[in-house]
Design an enzyme around this catalytic site. Sequence first.
Site, mmCIF file in Angstrom:
data_model
loop_
_atom_site.group_PDB
_atom_site.id
_atom_site.type_symbol
_atom_site.label_atom_id
_atom_site.label_comp_id
_atom_site.label_asym_id
_atom_site.label_seq_id
_atom_site.Cartn_x
_atom_site.Cartn_y
_atom_site.Cartn_z
ATOM 1 N N LYS A 55 0.625 -1.596 0.204
ATOM 2 C CA LYS A 55 0.062 0.173 -0.318
ATOM 3 C C LYS A 55 0.839 1.390 -0.006
ATOM 4 C CE LYS A 55 -4.270 -1.393 0.369
ATOM 5 N NZ LYS A 55 -5.970 -0.676 -0.962
ATOM 6 N N SER A 305 -0.241 -10.538 -1.248
ATOM 7 C CA SER A 305 0.883 -8.308 -0.742
ATOM 8 C C SER A 305 0.607 -7.690 0.400
ATOM 9 C CB SER A 305 -0.526 -7.852 -1.336
ATOM 10 O OG SER A 305 -2.312 -8.884 -0.569
#
Length: 404
Positions: A55, A305
Amino acid sequence: MPDDLLTMDMVNSARQKLRGIIHTTPLDYSALFSRLSGANIYLKLENLQKTGSFKIRGAYNKIAGLSAGERRLGVIAASAGNHAQGVAHAAFRAGIKSVIVMPEGAPLSKIAATQGYGAEVVLYGQGYDDAYGRALEIQRETGAVFIHGFDDPEIMAGQGTIALEIIEQLDGLEAVLVPAGGGGLLAGVAYTVKQLKPGVRVIGVQARGAPAIYLYKKGCGGEEPPAATIADGISVRIPGAMNLEVIKKYVDDMVLVDDDEIAMAILMLLERSKVMAEGAGAAGLAAAIKGLPEIKGLNVAVIISGGNIDVNVLSNIIERGLVESGRRLKIKTILPDRPGNLIKILTLLAELKANIIYINHHRTRPRVPLKQAEVELEMETENKEHLDYIVKSLNKAGYIFEIL
C-alpha cells in the site's frame, strides 16, 4: 475511464518517486507450491515491503505529487489497516499531517502501527464503509486532501510499479495472480503488464465472501451485501469505478477462493516457506494451490500483498489448520473414577505415539454420573493416517468418546 487517466508515463514517474522510499521486494521461486499447483510459482513478497504491504507504493506516489498548499492542509484516509499504515508512513516521510479513520473493530496491532507512523487515528463505525463516510465528513470540515485506498489513477500507478519489478525479475513471465478488493492493485498491475507484456495472463483473486469485482467481471455486478471474509484487506463491498474500467479492459479472468483455502495457504506459507502473510496476502496463492487449469505449466508470479495479520487470527488459523490436517486431536470420554483408569488410557495413547498437550479431569460436574469422571484430552498427531489409527485403537480398546 479515459485511457489518459492512467499511462505508462505515470507508472514510470511513480517508480522514480518511490526510489529510496520503498524496497524492491524479492520474487522467490517455490518448489513446494509449484508442485502443488502444477505451475512454476514465484512469490512476489510484498509482505516484506515497508509497513508490511504494497500500500505504501500508491500512497506515497499520491502524496509526493501534492502541491505546497495541499501539503499544508494535510491528508486524510479511511482504512481497516494496510492503507492506513501506508498513508501514515508516506505522510511522515513527506513531513505532513495525516488523519486516518479506522473501523472501531480494527485490530489493535494495526491501530498501534498507524499511530506509530505519526498519524492521528479516529475510530468510527463497524466497517470500512462507515469509516469511509466519516473520513469524507472530516475532509469537508478541514479541507485535507483525501487519499483514496484504491480508486485514484495515482494510486493505481504506484501499485503498477510492482509489475515493473516482476517483469524485470522473471524472464519468461506468463501469468500473474493478484488479490483484489477495491481493485487498485489489480488495475495497476494489469494495466502495466498488458502495456509491456500483452501476452501475459492477469488473473484477479477475490474471497468468496467479498466477490464484487468477480461478479462485475462476470457481468452480474450490482449492490453487494456487507463483505464477510478473514481476508480483511480485500473485504470491500463496492470497488472503485475507475478501477473497474481498467479491470474490465486488461484483466483476463477472476477467480474466487474460500476462507478455508486462504487459511490453509497462510499456514503453509508460514510453516513451509517461513513467510508471514495476512488473509488478503495469501489469496492469490490459495487460488494457485486449488489448481487453476489456466496456469498449468506456466511461469506464474503470485503477489503476496501483505503480512500484517492479527496474532489472534493467526492463532486461530494455526489451530484450525492443525485439526484439518490431522495433526491435532481432542477427545472427551467418561472413565470409572477409580485408581488406575486415567493412567491406563494415557499409557495406551503413549504406546500409540500420541503426544498429550492438554488434559482436564472433572469429577464433580453436574452432568457427570457419580463414581465416574469426565476426561478431556488434546494431543498432537503426525497426520490424518496417524489420527485415524489412534481413533480406531481407542474404539478397539472399548473406550466411548466424543471427538471435539
